[in-house]
Design an enzyme around this catalytic site. Structure first.
Site, PDB file in Angstrom:
ATOM      1  N   ASN A 155      15.671  29.926   3.262  1.00 19.20           N
ATOM      2  CA  ASN A 155      16.157  28.536   3.302  1.00 19.20           C
ATOM      3  C   ASN A 155      15.916  27.834   4.648  1.00 19.20           C
ATOM      4  O   ASN A 155      15.751  26.620   4.686  1.00 19.20           O
ATOM      5  CB  ASN A 155      17.622  28.451   2.872  1.00 19.20           C
ATOM      6  CG  ASN A 155      18.536  29.294   3.720  1.00 19.20           C
ATOM      7  OD1 ASN A 155      18.097  30.255   4.359  1.00 19.20           O
ATOM      8  ND2 ASN A 155      19.791  28.945   3.755  1.00 19.20           N
ATOM      9  N   GLU A 168      24.860  38.073   7.894  1.00 23.73           N
ATOM     10  CA  GLU A 168      25.174  36.646   7.710  1.00 23.73           C
ATOM     11  C   GLU A 168      24.893  36.339   6.248  1.00 23.73           C
ATOM     12  O   GLU A 168      23.738  36.297   5.834  1.00 23.73           O
ATOM     13  CB  GLU A 168      24.299  35.775   8.620  1.00 23.73           C
ATOM     14  CG  GLU A 168      24.582  35.924  10.100  1.00 23.73           C
ATOM     15  CD  GLU A 168      25.921  35.346  10.533  1.00 23.73           C
ATOM     16  OE1 GLU A 168      26.635  34.745   9.703  1.00 23.73           O
ATOM     17  OE2 GLU A 168      26.256  35.516  11.715  1.00 23.73           O
ATOM     18  N   CYS A 205      23.780  28.362   3.462  1.00 25.58           N
ATOM     19  CA  CYS A 205      24.916  29.282   3.364  1.00 25.58           C
ATOM     20  C   CYS A 205      26.219  28.544   3.641  1.00 25.58           C
ATOM     21  O   CYS A 205      27.245  28.834   3.068  1.00 25.58           O
ATOM     22  CB  CYS A 205      24.742  30.405   4.371  1.00 25.58           C
ATOM     23  SG  CYS A 205      24.459  29.812   6.042  1.00 25.58           S
ATOM     24  N   GLU A 215      26.384  35.694  15.150  1.00 28.21           N
ATOM     25  CA  GLU A 215      25.134  35.383  15.850  1.00 28.21           C
ATOM     26  C   GLU A 215      25.413  34.218  16.784  1.00 28.21           C
ATOM     27  O   GLU A 215      26.468  33.590  16.733  1.00 28.21           O
ATOM     28  CB  GLU A 215      24.042  35.029  14.856  1.00 28.21           C
ATOM     29  CG  GLU A 215      23.688  36.237  14.002  1.00 28.21           C
ATOM     30  CD  GLU A 215      22.356  36.079  13.301  1.00 28.21           C
ATOM     31  OE1 GLU A 215      21.335  36.104  13.988  1.00 28.21           O
ATOM     32  OE2 GLU A 215      22.363  35.908  12.076  1.00 28.21           O
TER      33      GLU A 215
HETATM   34  P1  NAD Z   1      18.194  37.436  -0.504  1.00 28.78           P
HETATM   35  O1  NAD Z   1      19.399  38.255  -0.231  1.00 28.78           O
HETATM   36  O2  NAD Z   1      17.612  37.479  -1.859  1.00 28.78           O
HETATM   37  O3  NAD Z   1      17.003  37.849   0.489  1.00 28.78           O
HETATM   38  C1  NAD Z   1      17.135  37.792   1.886  1.00 28.78           C
HETATM   39  C2  NAD Z   1      16.094  38.698   2.511  1.00 28.78           C
HETATM   40  O4  NAD Z   1      16.374  40.053   2.141  1.00 28.78           O
HETATM   41  C3  NAD Z   1      14.661  38.436   2.040  1.00 28.78           C
HETATM   42  O5  NAD Z   1      13.790  38.653   3.136  1.00 28.78           O
HETATM   43  C4  NAD Z   1      14.464  39.494   0.973  1.00 28.78           C
HETATM   44  O6  NAD Z   1      13.113  39.828   0.780  1.00 28.78           O
HETATM   45  C5  NAD Z   1      15.239  40.662   1.571  1.00 28.78           C
HETATM   46  N1  NAD Z   1      15.705  41.658   0.610  1.00 28.78           N
HETATM   47  C6  NAD Z   1      15.944  41.496  -0.721  1.00 28.78           C
HETATM   48  N2  NAD Z   1      16.373  42.670  -1.252  1.00 28.78           N
HETATM   49  C7  NAD Z   1      16.411  43.567  -0.242  1.00 28.78           C
HETATM   50  C8  NAD Z   1      16.780  44.949  -0.143  1.00 28.78           C
HETATM   51  N3  NAD Z   1      17.199  45.639  -1.211  1.00 28.78           N
HETATM   52  N4  NAD Z   1      16.705  45.556   1.067  1.00 28.78           N
HETATM   53  C9  NAD Z   1      16.304  44.878   2.155  1.00 28.78           C
HETATM   54  N5  NAD Z   1      15.938  43.575   2.131  1.00 28.78           N
HETATM   55  C10 NAD Z   1      15.993  42.932   0.946  1.00 28.78           C
HETATM   56  O7  NAD Z   1      18.583  35.964  -0.049  1.00 28.78           O
HETATM   57  P2  NAD Z   1      17.706  34.659  -0.168  1.00 28.78           P
HETATM   58  O8  NAD Z   1      17.686  34.280  -1.613  1.00 28.78           O
HETATM   59  O9  NAD Z   1      16.405  34.799   0.569  1.00 28.78           O
HETATM   60  O10 NAD Z   1      18.593  33.629   0.682  1.00 28.78           O
HETATM   61  C11 NAD Z   1      19.673  32.980   0.126  1.00 28.78           C
HETATM   62  C12 NAD Z   1      20.964  33.664   0.528  1.00 28.78           C
HETATM   63  O11 NAD Z   1      21.039  33.778   1.942  1.00 28.78           O
HETATM   64  C13 NAD Z   1      22.177  32.847   0.127  1.00 28.78           C
HETATM   65  O12 NAD Z   1      23.148  33.674  -0.448  1.00 28.78           O
HETATM   66  C14 NAD Z   1      22.678  32.284   1.452  1.00 28.78           C
HETATM   67  O13 NAD Z   1      24.040  31.982   1.486  1.00 28.78           O
HETATM   68  C15 NAD Z   1      22.315  33.354   2.404  1.00 28.78           C
HETATM   69  N6  NAD Z   1      22.225  32.802   3.767  1.00 28.78           N
HETATM   70  C16 NAD Z   1      23.192  33.104   4.699  1.00 28.78           C
HETATM   71  C17 NAD Z   1      23.144  32.543   5.975  1.00 28.78           C
HETATM   72  C18 NAD Z   1      24.203  32.820   7.045  1.00 28.78           C
HETATM   73  O14 NAD Z   1      23.937  32.602   8.203  1.00 28.78           O
HETATM   74  N7  NAD Z   1      25.392  33.257   6.673  1.00 28.78           N
HETATM   75  C19 NAD Z   1      22.104  31.688   6.295  1.00 28.78           C
HETATM   76  C20 NAD Z   1      21.150  31.402   5.321  1.00 28.78           C
HETATM   77  C21 NAD Z   1      21.205  31.981   4.066  1.00 28.78           C
END
Ligand code: NAD
Length: 492
Positions: free
Chosen positions: A156, A254, A288, A466
Site C-alpha cells: 500500500n 506493524e 492500516c 517503528e
Molecule cells: P500481506 O500480509 O498479504 O503481505 C505483506 C507482505 O508479507 C508481502 O510482502 C507478502 O508477500 C508477505 N507475505 C505473505 N505471506 C507471507 C508468509 N507466509 N511469510 C512471509 N511473508 C509473507 O499484506 P498486504 O496485503 O501486502 O498489505 C495489507 C495489510 O498490511 C493490511 O492488513 C494493512 O493493515 C497492513 N499494513 C499495516 C501497516 C502498519 O504500519 N501497521 C502499514 C501498512 C499496511
C-alpha cells in the site's frame, strides 16, 4: 534510472541485478487499467538464501558495521539527496504500480527522503552506558548492530513502508534483506540501485521479491536472520510471529487497523468532515491506520453525516497520473471484490449505504479497479464491515450518546492502531485520548505521522514500534562488558 514504462525490476543481490535462479519474471500491472507496464523477477527460495548469504558476507567483510556511525550517516544523507533529485521518477513508478494519485506518491517519496535524513542523523548516536559495580571493576554497555535484518513490506506504501524500517537498520550498521510485496516490487529495486550510487557497499542492501509464503518464510527461517520486521496483515503477522518464536528472532510487527474517529458536538465540524474524508479515502482507503469507523454524537449525527457524504461525493476518481485526480483505483481486482463483499455483508446485516458501495464504471474507469467512496450507516457492531479491516474506501458510521459509549465502541475491535478525537474541550480531548486502547491517538487531526514520532499498534495491530529516535536501537543488541581492573583492594 530506467524509465518507468517497459522497465524490468529484477532481484538485487550483492549489488547486482539478476532475474534469479529460476529466471522467472512476471508482469507488473497498472491498477488503473489492469495492463502490464513493466516486468519483475519472481524470486525463489534459492534466491532468498543467496540474498541472506550476500548480506552476511557483506556484514562480515565490508567496513559498514565497523565504520564510524557518522560515515554511515553521510552515506544515508547522500542517498536521501539522490532520491530527492529523482523524486518525480520514483513518484511516477509508485503511481503506475499502486494506483494512488501522483500528488500522494510525491508526498510518499518526500516522506522517504525525510525518513532517511532523520535516521542518517542518528547513525552516530547509538551510545552505551557505564554502570557502577562493586570493587575494582568497570562495567559498560555497547550497542552493536545485529547482523542481517529481514524486512517484509506490503503493497500500500511500497517504498515508504520498506524504508521506514530499512533506514534505521542501515543507520545502526546492519546488512539488510528486503522483500517487497509481489504486486509492487518496482520502487524497492530502484531504491537499491540508488543506494549503491550513494556508496552503500554491495551486499548491505539486498532486494528479493517473490511470493511471501515461499520467499518471505525462507528469509525468516534462514539461520543468518537476526531480526524480522514485518508490515502487513494480521493473519500473515501471526504466522511470522510463530516462525520467529520457533527460531527466537526479535520481531517487529506493524499490522492492520480499524481506526475509530469520535466526533463530539463542540468540534469544528467542517474540518472534521474534511479530515475524515482524507483519513478514509486517501490511497483509496488502503491504509492500516485508515479512519474507517466514524462515531458521531447523536445530537449532530444527521447534519454531520451529510457533510461527510458531500466530501465523499465530491472526490474526483481517475488514474493516478491524470491531472486533478483525488482518488485512484484499488490495487487489484481481488481487493475490489473483497471491499464489495464487505459492503454486501453490511447490507445483509441490516446496514444502509449512504453513498457509494458500487464500482465506478464511467468512461475511462471501467477497466480499472475503481470503487466509489462509500459511507455505510447503521451497520450492526457485530458485522464484519464494522469489526474487520476492509482496506478500501469504505467508512462505517454510527452514533453515540456519551463519552463512555464512544470509548466502548472505539475499543470494541481486535485492533488498536490509531484513534482520533474531535472536540474543542481540553478535558474531553485528553481523557478520551487516555482511554483509547490504541498505539496512537490524534486530536483534531487527520491520521498524520512524522519520522520522529513513534508509530505503533497494540492488540492485533502489532508488536513493537517503528520511527522515532529509539527505532535505531531496535536494530542493535546491547552488549555488557565487565572488566576487572586488577587493582589491589583498599584496606578497610
Ligand atoms: P500481506 O500480509 O498479504 O503481505 C505483506 C507482505 O508479507 C508481502 O510482502 C507478502 O508477500 C508477505 N507475505 C505473505 N505471506 C507471507 C508468509 N507466509 N511469510 C512471509 N511473508 C509473507 O499484506 P498486504 O496485503 O501486502 O498489505 C495489507 C495489510 O498490511 C493490511 O492488513 C494493512 O493493515 C497492513 N499494513 C499495516 C501497516 C502498519 O504500519 N501497521 C502499514 C501498512 C499496511
Amino acid at each position: 534510472m530506467s524509465a518507468p514504462a517497459d522497465a524490468t525490476y529484477d532481484l538485487f543481490i550483492g549489488g547486482e541485478e539478476s532475474p534469479g535462479a529460476a529466471g522467472e519474471r512476471r508482469p507488473v500491472i497498472d491498477p488503473a487499467t489492469n495492463r502490464e507496464f513493466a516486468r519483475a523477477a519472481v524470486g525463489s527460495v534459492d534466491d532468498a538464501r543467496a540474498a541472506m548469504e550476500s548480506a552476511e558476507r557483506a556484514f562480515r567483510e565490508t567496513n559498514w558495521a565497523e565504520d564510524d556511525g557518522a560515515r554511515r550517516g553521510r552515506t544515508l544523507f547522500r542517498l536521501a539527496a539522490l532520491l530527492e533529485a529523482d523524486a518525480e521518477t520514483f513518484a511516477r513508478i509508485e503511481t503506475l504500480n499502486m494506483g494512488k494519485p501522483l500528488r500522494e506518491s510525491r508526498a510518499d517519496v518526500g516522506y522517504v527522503v525525510r525518513t532517511l535524513e532523520y535516521f542518517a542523523g542518528l547513525a552516530d548516536k547509538t551510545e552505551g552506558e557505564t554502570i557502577p559495580v562493586p570493587g575494582p571493576r568497570f562495567d559498560y554497555t555497547v550497542r552493536e548492530p545485529l547482523g542481517v535484518t529481514v524486512h517484509i513490506a506490503p503493497w500500500n506504501y511500497p517504498l515508504l513502508l520498506a524504508v521506514r524500517s530499512v533506514a534505521p537498520a542501515l543507520a545502526a550498521g546492519n546488512a539488510v534483506v528486503l522483500k517487497p510485496a509481489s504486486l509492487t516490487p518496482a520502487t524497492a529495486v530502484a531504491f537499491a540501485r540508488l543506494a549503491t550510487s550513494a556508496g552503500v557497499p554491495p551486499g548491505i542492501l539486498n532486494v528479493v521479491s517473490g511470493p511471501g509464503a515461499r520467499v518471505g518464510e525462507a528469509l525468516v527461517e534462514d539461520p543468518r536472520c537476526r531480526s524480522v520486521t514485518f508490515t502487513g496483515s494480521v493473519e500473515v503477522g501471526e504466522r511470522i510471529a510463530a516462525l520467529a518464536a520457533r527460531h527466537l528472532r526479535p520481531l517487529t510487527l506493524e499490522l492492520g487497523g480499524k481506526g475509530p474517529v469520535l466526533v463530539f458536538p463542540d468540534a469544528d465540524l467542517d474540518r472534521a468532515a474534511r479530515a475524515i474524508g482524507y483519513g478514509i479515502f486517501q490511497n483509496a482507503g488502503q491504509m492500516c491506520w485508515a479512519a474507517s469507523r466514524l462515531y458521531v454524537h447523536e445530537s449532530i449525527r444527521e447534519p454531520f453525516l451529510e457533510r461527510v457524504r458531500a466530501v465523499a461525493e465530491a472526490l474526483r476518481l481517475g488514474p493516478g497520473l491524470a491531472d486533478g485526480v483525488e482518488m485512484g483505483p484499488l490495487v487489484s481486482p481481488e481487493q475490489l471484490d473483497r471491499a464489495l463483499g464487505f459492503v454486501a455483508d453490511a447490507r445483509s446485516d441490516g446496514g444502509k449505504v449512504l453513498t457509494g458501495g458500487v464500482r465506478a464504471t464511467d468512461a475511462g474507469l471501467a477497466s480499472g479497479n475503481f470503487l466509489r467512496p462509500t459511507v455505510l450507516v447503521d451497520v450492526p457492531e457485530h458485522s464484519r464491515a464494522v469489526a474487520e479491516e476492509i482496506f478500501g474506501p469504505v467508512l462505517a458510521a454510527a452514533g453515540f450518546r456519551d463519552a463512555d459509549e464512544a470509548v466502548r465502541l472505539a475499543n470494541s475491535t481486535r485492533y488498536g492502531l490509531l484513534g482520533a478525537v474531535w472536540t474543542r474541550d481540553l478535558s474531553t480531548a485528553h481523557t478520551v485520548a487516555r482511554r483509547l486502547d490504541s498505539g496512537m491517538v490524534v486530536v483534531n487531526e487527520a491520521p498524520i505521522t512524522y519520522p520522529q514520532s513513534p508509530f505503533a499498534g497494540t492488540k492485533s495491530s502489532g508488536l513493537g514500534f517503528e520511527q522515532g529516535r529509539d527505532a535505531v536501537r531496535t536494530y542493535t543488541r546491547r552488549k555488557n562488558v565487565l572488566v576487572n581492573l586488577g587493582a589491589p583492594k583498599r584496606k578497610a
